[in-house]
Each structure stands twice: as C-alpha cells, then as structure tokens.
Motif scaffolding. Structure first.
Motif, PDB file in Angstrom:
ATOM      1  N   ALA A 691      -5.621  13.650 -20.200  1.00  0.00           N
ATOM      2  CA  ALA A 691      -4.829  14.797 -19.741  1.00  0.00           C
ATOM      3  C   ALA A 691      -3.330  14.650 -19.982  1.00  0.00           C
ATOM      4  N   THR A 692      -2.680  15.783 -19.986  1.00  0.00           N
ATOM      5  CA  THR A 692      -1.226  15.804 -19.939  1.00  0.00           C
ATOM      6  C   THR A 692      -0.800  15.903 -18.474  1.00  0.00           C
ATOM      7  N   GLU A 693       0.448  15.578 -18.220  1.00  0.00           N
ATOM      8  CA  GLU A 693       0.927  15.646 -16.838  1.00  0.00           C
ATOM      9  C   GLU A 693       1.340  17.066 -16.517  1.00  0.00           C
ATOM     10  N   ASP A 694       0.347  17.923 -16.337  1.00  0.00           N
ATOM     11  CA  ASP A 694       0.604  19.338 -16.110  1.00  0.00           C
ATOM     12  C   ASP A 694      -0.154  19.796 -14.865  1.00  0.00           C
ATOM     13  N   GLY A 695       0.354  20.823 -14.214  1.00  0.00           N
ATOM     14  CA  GLY A 695      -0.353  21.420 -13.083  1.00  0.00           C
ATOM     15  C   GLY A 695      -0.751  20.379 -12.046  1.00  0.00           C
ATOM     16  N   SER A 696      -2.005  20.471 -11.601  1.00  0.00           N
ATOM     17  CA  SER A 696      -2.456  19.593 -10.529  1.00  0.00           C
ATOM     18  C   SER A 696      -2.699  18.163 -11.007  1.00  0.00           C
ATOM     19  N   THR A 697      -2.703  17.936 -12.326  1.00  0.00           N
ATOM     20  CA  THR A 697      -2.945  16.571 -12.811  1.00  0.00           C
ATOM     21  C   THR A 697      -1.938  15.586 -12.224  1.00  0.00           C
ATOM     22  N   ALA A 698      -0.691  16.042 -12.068  1.00  0.00           N
ATOM     23  CA  ALA A 698       0.320  15.146 -11.490  1.00  0.00           C
ATOM     24  C   ALA A 698      -0.143  14.636 -10.127  1.00  0.00           C
ATOM     25  N   GLU A 699      -0.797  15.485  -9.354  1.00  0.00           N
ATOM     26  CA  GLU A 699      -1.260  15.065  -8.030  1.00  0.00           C
ATOM     27  C   GLU A 699      -2.520  14.206  -8.101  1.00  0.00           C
ATOM     28  N   ILE A 700      -3.325  14.451  -9.134  1.00  0.00           N
ATOM     29  CA  ILE A 700      -4.514  13.603  -9.323  1.00  0.00           C
ATOM     30  C   ILE A 700      -4.068  12.174  -9.634  1.00  0.00           C
ATOM     31  N   ILE A 701      -3.028  12.062 -10.434  1.00  0.00           N
ATOM     32  CA  ILE A 701      -2.506  10.729 -10.773  1.00  0.00           C
ATOM     33  C   ILE A 701      -2.139   9.974  -9.492  1.00  0.00           C
ATOM     34  N   GLU A 702      -1.523  10.687  -8.563  1.00  0.00           N
ATOM     35  CA  GLU A 702      -1.137  10.035  -7.309  1.00  0.00           C
ATOM     36  C   GLU A 702      -2.342   9.530  -6.522  1.00  0.00           C
ATOM     37  N   GLU A 703      -3.440  10.230  -6.638  1.00  0.00           N
ATOM     38  CA  GLU A 703      -4.628   9.848  -5.858  1.00  0.00           C
ATOM     39  C   GLU A 703      -5.384   8.695  -6.492  1.00  0.00           C
ATOM     40  N   ILE A 704      -5.535   8.719  -7.831  1.00  0.00           N
ATOM     41  CA  ILE A 704      -6.406   7.690  -8.431  1.00  0.00           C
ATOM     42  C   ILE A 704      -5.627   6.682  -9.276  1.00  0.00           C
ATOM     43  N   GLY A 705      -4.355   6.928  -9.496  1.00  0.00           N
ATOM     44  CA  GLY A 705      -3.536   6.004 -10.282  1.00  0.00           C
ATOM     45  C   GLY A 705      -3.661   6.258 -11.774  1.00  0.00           C
ATOM     46  N   GLU A 706      -2.571   6.064 -12.522  1.00  0.00           N
ATOM     47  CA  GLU A 706      -2.637   6.401 -13.949  1.00  0.00           C
ATOM     48  C   GLU A 706      -3.518   5.454 -14.739  1.00  0.00           C
ATOM     49  N   ASP A 707      -3.822   4.291 -14.169  1.00  0.00           N
ATOM     50  CA  ASP A 707      -4.704   3.358 -14.880  1.00  0.00           C
ATOM     51  C   ASP A 707      -6.134   3.867 -14.953  1.00  0.00           C
ATOM     52  N   ASN A 708      -6.452   4.809 -14.096  1.00  0.00           N
ATOM     53  CA  ASN A 708      -7.832   5.302 -14.080  1.00  0.00           C
ATOM     54  C   ASN A 708      -8.006   6.586 -14.857  1.00  0.00           C
ATOM     55  N   MET A 709      -7.018   6.925 -15.668  1.00  0.00           N
ATOM     56  CA  MET A 709      -7.165   8.089 -16.550  1.00  0.00           C
ATOM     57  C   MET A 709      -6.374   7.859 -17.834  1.00  0.00           C
ATOM     58  N   PHE A 710      -6.499   8.790 -18.764  1.00  0.00           N
ATOM     59  CA  PHE A 710      -5.846   8.634 -20.057  1.00  0.00           C
ATOM     60  C   PHE A 710      -4.807   9.737 -20.220  1.00  0.00           C
ATOM     61  N   LEU A 711      -3.557   9.345 -20.018  1.00  0.00           N
ATOM     62  CA  LEU A 711      -2.479  10.333 -20.028  1.00  0.00           C
ATOM     63  C   LEU A 711      -1.723  10.279 -21.350  1.00  0.00           C
ATOM     64  N   PHE A 712      -1.185  11.403 -21.734  1.00  0.00           N
ATOM     65  CA  PHE A 712      -0.400  11.435 -22.973  1.00  0.00           C
ATOM     66  C   PHE A 712       0.531  12.653 -22.943  1.00  0.00           C
ATOM     67  N   GLY A 713       1.370  12.715 -23.964  1.00  0.00           N
ATOM     68  CA  GLY A 713       2.093  13.961 -24.229  1.00  0.00           C
ATOM     69  C   GLY A 713       3.476  14.069 -23.638  1.00  0.00           C
ATOM     70  N   ALA A 714       4.207  15.048 -24.178  1.00  0.00           N
ATOM     71  CA  ALA A 714       5.561  15.325 -23.703  1.00  0.00           C
ATOM     72  C   ALA A 714       5.512  15.686 -22.232  1.00  0.00           C
ATOM     73  N   LYS A 715       6.523  15.268 -21.498  1.00  0.00           N
ATOM     74  CA  LYS A 715       6.624  15.616 -20.083  1.00  0.00           C
ATOM     75  C   LYS A 715       7.262  17.005 -19.953  1.00  0.00           C
ATOM     76  N   MET A 716       7.010  17.600 -18.804  1.00  0.00           N
ATOM     77  CA  MET A 716       7.483  18.965 -18.579  1.00  0.00           C
ATOM     78  C   MET A 716       8.991  19.130 -18.835  1.00  0.00           C
ATOM     79  N   HIS A 717       9.774  18.182 -18.364  1.00  0.00           N
ATOM     80  CA  HIS A 717      11.228  18.339 -18.505  1.00  0.00           C
ATOM     81  C   HIS A 717      11.689  18.140 -19.951  1.00  0.00           C
ATOM     82  N   GLU A 718      10.829  17.536 -20.796  1.00  0.00           N
ATOM     83  CA  GLU A 718      11.216  17.311 -22.197  1.00  0.00           C
ATOM     84  C   GLU A 718      10.938  18.524 -23.081  1.00  0.00           C
TER      85      GLU A 718
END
Ligand code: T68
Length: 830
Positions: A691-718
């Motif tokens: 996933a990208t860090e968009d929408g609710s994914t940012a909150e999912i990261i907080e719950e399960i940690g980024e090590d438990n998913m595969f994140l990529f891509g430009a960040k919203m502010h970029e």
C-alpha cells in the motif's frame, strides 16, 4: 401495541417461548415446508434449490419480523433520541447468511435443510446481491447499519428502492459491457412492502405570496405529485433482539387524479403519463466520481429526502407537540451531500407548513444535522445548477438563497469584506452556470462535519474546506471508517472465524472486536501457524475453483494470490498494477531457465467496475484483459505468473475473494483516497497489504507496524511538488520500457491503448505512476521475499488480523453516537 408488557415475569415467559421457537431444527423444518407449500406454492415433496432458498428465506424473515416488531414497539415506548441515517446508496449484498448468523440460528437452519436433503451453503448461493450502491460509500452505510443494530442504537436508515441496482458488468472480448440489474425479478423476501406507509412528494410549480396576519408569506403551488411507498428491510443485530429498519422508498403514481387530463379524452396517454412517476426510483446512477447536473438525479434526491422527513416528522408529532423538543429527539446524518436538500426541506416544513418563524426554525436546523464527506477532490463536490433547482423545487431555491443571505451577512461581520473569500465560501456560486454548492450548504447548516480518516480530515482542514475550518474549527472532526466483522469475517470466512474463537477461547470478539488483539500473544505459536495456513489454503482452493469456473483459468494454490478489487479509477492506479505485472512477465521471459526456480509464483487478480462513461477506466479493463490473454497463454511462464480479471465484482464476489487473498493492493496516489475500506476487510482476514500511505492506511500502520506490511510511494506532502516538475520528473527506465510494450502493440490494440499511454507519459502523469514505479517494484520484491519464508508470512498474517480491531464499524458507530449524534443504546428486552 400490547405485545410487550412492562411486567418482568411476562418478559421471562416470553423469553422462554422465544427459546422454544428458535431452538431445534424441527420448527425451522416445519416452517420451511409450510413456506414451500403456501408462499412458494410448490409441492412439499418436490422443490428445487431456488425454491428451498425462498422457503428458507421466508422462514428467516418471519423470525426477523417478530424481533423487528418488538424492537419498534420498544423504541416507541422508550422514545429515545433517534438517529436517522440518510443515504442515497446502500450496498447490502446478500441477506440470508448474515441474518441467520446474527439471529443465532445458522446451525438449526443447516440441520433442518440437511434433513430435507439440501445444503445451506448451496442455497445461500441462490440469492442475488442487493446492489443499491456504487462502492465504498454505499458498503460503508451497510456496515454501519449492522453495527447500529448490534449495538442497540435507536436508528433508522432511509434510502431509495431502485428497481435497477448497479449495472452488471459483462466482459466481451476484454471490453466492459453494462447490463441492467433487474434484481427484483424473482421477488425479494427481505423487504416488507408497507402499502399504507405512503407520502406525497411534490415537484415543480410556482411560489406565490399570500396575505397572512397582516404580512405576507410564501406558498408553494406544486405542479406534480408522486407517491412514495415504504419498503422496510429489517436489519438484525448480532447477539441482541434489536432489529432496526432500513426504509427504502419506491415511487408510485399519485392517487390524486388529475381529472383534467382524463376528461380531455386521451385516456391512454393519461395513464401512460401517470405511470412515468415510477421512473424516479427506477435506476441507480452508476457514476461514483463526477457530478452531472441531471434532473432525474435531483428528483431522486428530493424524493427520498421529502418522504423520509415526512415520516420522521410524523413519528415525532405522534408523541410531541412542540418543535423545540425536536433536537432532543432527532439527529439527521447526511451521508455525503446527496441528501443535503433535507436542510432546505426541514426549513420549508417548519416555516411554511408548521408556521414557525424563520429564526426559530433555523435554530432547530442548526442543532440536528451532521454531515460526513467521502471525497478528497473538489471536482467530486456536487453543484446543482440554479436553473434546474428553480424549475424543480422553486421554494427550496428561495430558502437556500435566504439561508445564504443571512450567512453571508454574518460572515462579513466575522471576516470583513474579503470578497474572494466570501465568494469561495458562498453557498451560491456565480459563474457561467450559476449553481448551488451542496457541500457549502451542508457545512453551513450542520453542527459537525466529519471526514472518514485522519488523513482525510487533515486534507479537509488544510485544503478542500480550509476557509470553513478557519471560521468554525470546532465543527470539524473525523471518524475513521470501519467495517463489520460479522459480515467480513464470520459470514465470509467461517473457518477463520472458528479458528479465532478456538484460539481466543471465546466468540465474544464477534461483538467486541478489540479481543482479536489476544492473537498477538500467539503469533509465533507453531500449532496456530499450522491451523492458520490450513484455513488460508482452504479459502484459496475455494477461490481457485471460482476462478476456473468463471474464466477457465487453472491456478495453483501454492502461488501467491495477489488481489486488487475496487472501482476502477485513475487515482486508484490499477494501471500501476498492470504495468508492474507486465514488468514481472518481461523479467521472467528474459531470465535464464535456471533462475526461474527462484521466482515466486503469482496469481494476480483484478476486479472492479468502471463508470459507464469513464473511457480511461474502460481502457484499463481492456488492457488488463489483453495482458491476461497474452500471459495466461504463454506456456513459457506457466504457473509462474497468471493474471485474472474477475468480472462483475460485487459484495458477494468480495466475500469469496478476500478470504483467499495472500496480498492485497491499496495503491492510490497519496492524498486521493479519503479512507478506503477494502484494506480493512483484507486486514481482518489475515491478508497482507501492499500500500501507499493514503487514507486509512496511515492508521493501519499505527496498529500493526510498518514491518507487517509493504509500503511504497511518494508521501502525501511530496505529491504537489512532484507534479510541478511535470516532464522533468525522473522516471525509471523500466517504466518507459513497459509503457513502450503497450504502445508498440505487444498486447495488441495499439491504437486503442495509445491515449492510455499518453496519460502516464510526457509530463501528463498526474497520478505519478512513473515516479512511484521503482518503489512499487521494490515493495513487490519485498513481498516475494517474505512469502518464501512461510513462517514469517504467517506471523505477519496473524498480526494483521490481531491488529484489525480498530477498524470495526462498531468503533466508528460508537464514536458517532457519543460525539456527533448524542444518542444512547435502547436495548429491546428478550
Ligand atoms: C468512497 N467514496 C471513498 N463514493 O472513495 C473511499 N460518490 O475512500 C471511502 O473509503 C468510502 O467512500 C467510504 O467512506 C465513494 O464510494 C461514491 O460511491 C459516490 C457515489 C455517488 C457520487 C459520488
């Protein structure tokens, strides 16, 4: 209403009676046979699967109706503050399995059927989907209804009973074709037609001034009347007797016969014209993206709003005589701007019909409405042309003008004569086409404006509704979306459900999803791992069978099942996924034979509908099918790579696909997905997210940690700065080369795909596919690597389910109840 008495002992007797009726398959069996004979009108000695489904559905319906009656009587007796959830769309999907599970009679039904020679699962498949909505917004409404019922809230859903749901998608030669979804063809056992609950809804006409008490007042003389008939859909809670109502309105010709046209002698034409009233509720608009100022759409909105408010006000007046109590008894939730005309309608009823003075009515309006927006893009906001509103609802236009006048005067006092800002914030937009900004109307008149995730809310405050946030910071809040674990685990993944209950030692997580966190402690337990993998494999086999039946493609269950299912949109970037698959294919083709053993086999699954008028989205579907054709027929790659486009993606398909997915993709360009809810369903089912860090994914990261998913891509502010760079933005060579393959006709249809390629190259790459390509491939490579290590993968999978508790709609609804609606549970005694 004398079904339930106050007397405690009567309650006990009643409970005993209910247990006696609900318990044991014998009763159910008798009911099924009775319904075969008297409802389906078949012989009880000979009926097929569909007829058995109908009879079973009616037996379940009977039980639903009993609970529903009791709940309504209880609500009436207690008269709590109620929440009225207004939504133009509800994606309920199927009802049978969900109902029997929430009623706690799944096993009795299955046993009864077995004795009759039928299988519950087979019958459940007979049911068609109720698809009265487009996508996430509509399914969210359905999940929230389930939570409202389960948590005993005094809630009503109001919507439209479309005769044609979302179109059926048929793929011919790889192209999407739309077919009508005439879903009521075989009857609908889950609704109750209320022929006596009808209201007239008026349109068109003129507004006149009438003398009144020495002054004058406005009178609307409508030109057309259509009748709204209620269809009630009982929504059962889980583990409670509470069963709430989803009331959907159908349009019928009015009984107020226009003698004139009958007397002119053209009887046939008069009848035909009359019948035209029904078109209002005939078809769901399949566009989930842009707003077109269509009269029928506006008619639909007003039709359901007007009927719902007449119903709500009638219920209020049954037990109250003073409208000042209205805000203590009524909360109105606007699901996006689609029902925003309710604001003007409440003003109209209070002022013109109930004769409250304007300020008193306005005071009431300001206390009852809350608004949730589901979009990020200003283009997605509804703007109703003034001409259209003036002809269809002339009085409402005046009211909106009056609201706007008072509001702008007030605004001038607050912010001074900053005309740019005043004009941006005005409800009325002046321009080539003068129009009403429905979002502005909703914000001005609601006490709370909710976003659907934290990131979304930040965007609302800093961009889309910045002016309003600066004026009324206290109005802005968010309630991160959630989905119901009843449907998305218990109904759709029974084996995982049983496994979870076994390892937690309780079924309580079905109502208290936070308990799933208990799985964390067991995330390294080898016995759990083994059972977990077994369950996942069974679900993959079920999905593989479906794929073969649908497409003839045989897939290996040892491959990684990689899924992207959602509406087709440029911002959701299905094209990025396809280009990634082309890259993977190209790599395999160019590999030494000996290296191929290192490739992690993949089955890539894509599904979703394109809005019928959305050309680019339709080309993406065609490209997916063209690439699939090439790859799947290449013996050189065999089981290393398969690509499947699942046609006609809907709720039932999701229930099958999600439990069978290893990896799921949520790869929108950062800053575009308001929330996303598919990610939550996959998470609950132990599917890993890419996933990208968009929408609710940012909150999912907080719950399960980024090590438990595969994140990529430009960040919203970029993203804004990257867009600025346009053609000078550096794009990896591999990207140019896969786009070239499409351009050169490697998958055929060169000319057809040209405009698609143009969209992502030469400075036109608005959604940054090129920029994100490299990190996308890296995330995919990380997923491959993790998949090889099955122990690691299983641990990540368990931790995904364990960390999904926050994303239950139970939590969302509790937040709404406490912070936005001010309502409390009202539990019907057993
Ligand atoms: C979705 N919106 C959001 N809209 O895209 C998604 N629009 O991020 C979010 O998770 C979800 O809402 C729930 O909040 C939609 O689904 C529509 O379907 C739609 C329909 C008609 C008009 C505009």
């Amino acid at each position: 209403g004398n079904r339930i008495e106050d007397d405690q002992s009567l309650e006990k007797i009643k409970k005993a009676l209910i247990d006696a009726v609900d318990g044991g398959g014998g009763e159910v069996k008798k009911d099924i046979l009775d319904h075969v004979e008297y409802t389906v009108a078949r012989s009880r000695f000979s009926f097929d699967d569909f007829e058995a489904y109908q009879a079973l559905a009616h037996s379940v319906r009977d039980r639903l109706i009993e609970r529903w009656h009791d709940t309504q009587i209880h609500f009436k007796k207690k008269d709590p503050k109620r929440i009225y959830f207004l939504s133009l769309e509800f994606l309920m999907g199927r009802s049978l399995s969900n109902s029997v599970i929430n009623l706690g009679i799944r096993d009795q039904c299955a046993d009864a059927l077995k004795e009759l020679g039928f299988e519950f699962e087979v019958l459940a498949e007979q049911e068609g989907d109720a698809a009265l909505g487009n996508g996430g917004l509509a399914r969210l409404s359905a999940c929230q209804m389930d939570s409202l019922a389960t948590m005993d809230y005094p809630a009503w859903g109001y919507g439209l009973r479309y005769q044609y749901g979302l179109f059926r998608q048929v793929i011919l030669d790889g192209y999407q074709h739309e077919q009508p979804d005439y879903w009521l063809n075989f009857g609908n056992p889950w609704e109750i037609e209320r022929v006596h609950v009808t209201y007239p809804v008026k349109f068109y006409g003129t507004v006149e001034d009438e003398n009144f008490n020495g002054g004058s007042r406005k009178v609307w003389l409508p030109g057309e009347t259509v009748e709204a008939v209620a269809y009630d859909n009982p929504i059962p809670g889980h583990g409670t007797r509470n069963t709430i109502t989803l009331r959907l309105w159908a349009a019928k010709p009015s009984d107020q016969i226009d003698m004139e046209s009958y007397n002119t002698g053209d009887y046939i034409n008069a009848v035909v014209n009359r019948q035209r009233a029904e078109t209002i509720s005939s078809v769901l608009y399949p566009d989930d993206r842009s707003y077109q100022g269509k009269e029928l759409r506006l008619k639909q909105q007003y039709f359901f709003v007007s009927a719902s408010l007449q119903d709500i006000i009638r219920r209020f007046k049954d037990s109250h005589s003073n409208f000042d109590d209205f805000p203590e008894k009524v909360a109105l939730q606007l699901n996006d701007t689609h029902p925003a005309l309710a604001i003007a309608e409440v003003m109209r009823v209070l002022v013109d019909e109930e004769h409250l003075d304007w300020n008193r009515a306005w005071g009431i309006v300001c206390k009852i409405f809350s608004f949730t927006t589901h979009t990020v893009l200003p283009e997605g906001l509804e703007k109703v042309p003034v001409d259209l509103l003036e002809s269809l609802l002339p009085r409402h236009l005046q009211i909106i003008y009056d609201i706007n006048f008072d509001y702008i005067e007030e605004l001038k006092k607050r912010i001074g004569l900053d005309y740019d800002r005043l004009s941006r914030m005005s409800i009325v937009e002046d321009g080539a086409v003068k129009s009403i900004r429905m979002a502005n109307l909703a914000i001005v008149c609601s006490h709370t404006v909710n976003g659907v995730s934290r990131v979304h809310s930040e965007l609302l405050k800093t961009r889309v509704f910045k002016d309003f946030y600066e004026l009324w910071p206290h109005k802005f809040d968010y309630k991160t979306n959630g989905v119901t674990q009843r449907r998305w685990i218990v109904v759709s993944n029974p084996s995982l459900s049983a496994l979870i209950s076994k390892w937690l030692g309780t079924e309580a997580w079905i109502r208290d999803v936070g308990l799933l966190a208990g799985l964390q402690e067991q995330a390294a337990n080898v016995d759990l791992h083994e059972e977990w993998r077994m369950v996942r494999k069974v679900n993959k086999m079920r999905l593989a069978e479906y794929i073969e039946a649908m497409s003839g493609i045989k897939v290996s269950v040892s491959a990684m099942f990689d899924v992207q299912i959602k509406r087709i949109h440029e911002y959701k970037r299905q094209l990025l996924n396809i280009l990634g698959i082309i890259h993977r294919y190209d790599c395999i083709k160019n590999m030494e034979r000996s290296d191929r053993t290192k490739v992690v086999p993949r089955v890539c699954i894509i599904g979703g509908k394109a809005a019928p008028g959305y050309e680019i989205a339709k080309k993406i579907i065609k490209l997916c099918n063209a690439v699939a054709e090439k790859i799947n027929n290449d013996p050189d790659v065999g089981d290393l790579l398969k690509l499947v486009f699942i046609p006609d993606y809907n709720v039932s398909v999701a229930e099958l696909v999600i439990p069978g997915a290893d990896l799921s993709q949520h790869i929108s360009t950062a800053g575009h997905e308001a929330s996303g809810t598919g990610n939550m369903k996959f998470l609950m089912n132990g599917c890993l997210l890419l996933a990208t860090e968009d929408g609710s994914t940012a909150e999912i990261i907080e719950e399960i940690g980024e090590d438990n998913m595969f994140l990529f891509g430009a960040k919203m502010h970029e993203v804004p700065a990257l867009r600025e760079k346009g053609p000078t933005l550096k794009v990896p060579l591999q990207f140019a080369s896969v786009v070239r393959m499409v351009r050169d006709g490697y998958f055929g249809f060169r000319d057809y795909f040209e405009s698609l390629c143009d969209k992502v190259e030469g400075g036109n790459d608005f959604y940054l596919l090129g920029y994100d390509f490299q990190s996308y491939l890296e995330a995919q490579a990380a997923a491959d690597k993790a998949f090889v290590d099955q122990e690691k993968w299983t641990r990540m999978s368990i931790l995904s389910t364990a960390g999904s508790g926050r994303f239950s709609s139970d939590r969302t609804i509790e937040e709404y109840a406490e912070k936005t609606w001010g309502i409390e549970p009202c539990k019907c005694p057993f």
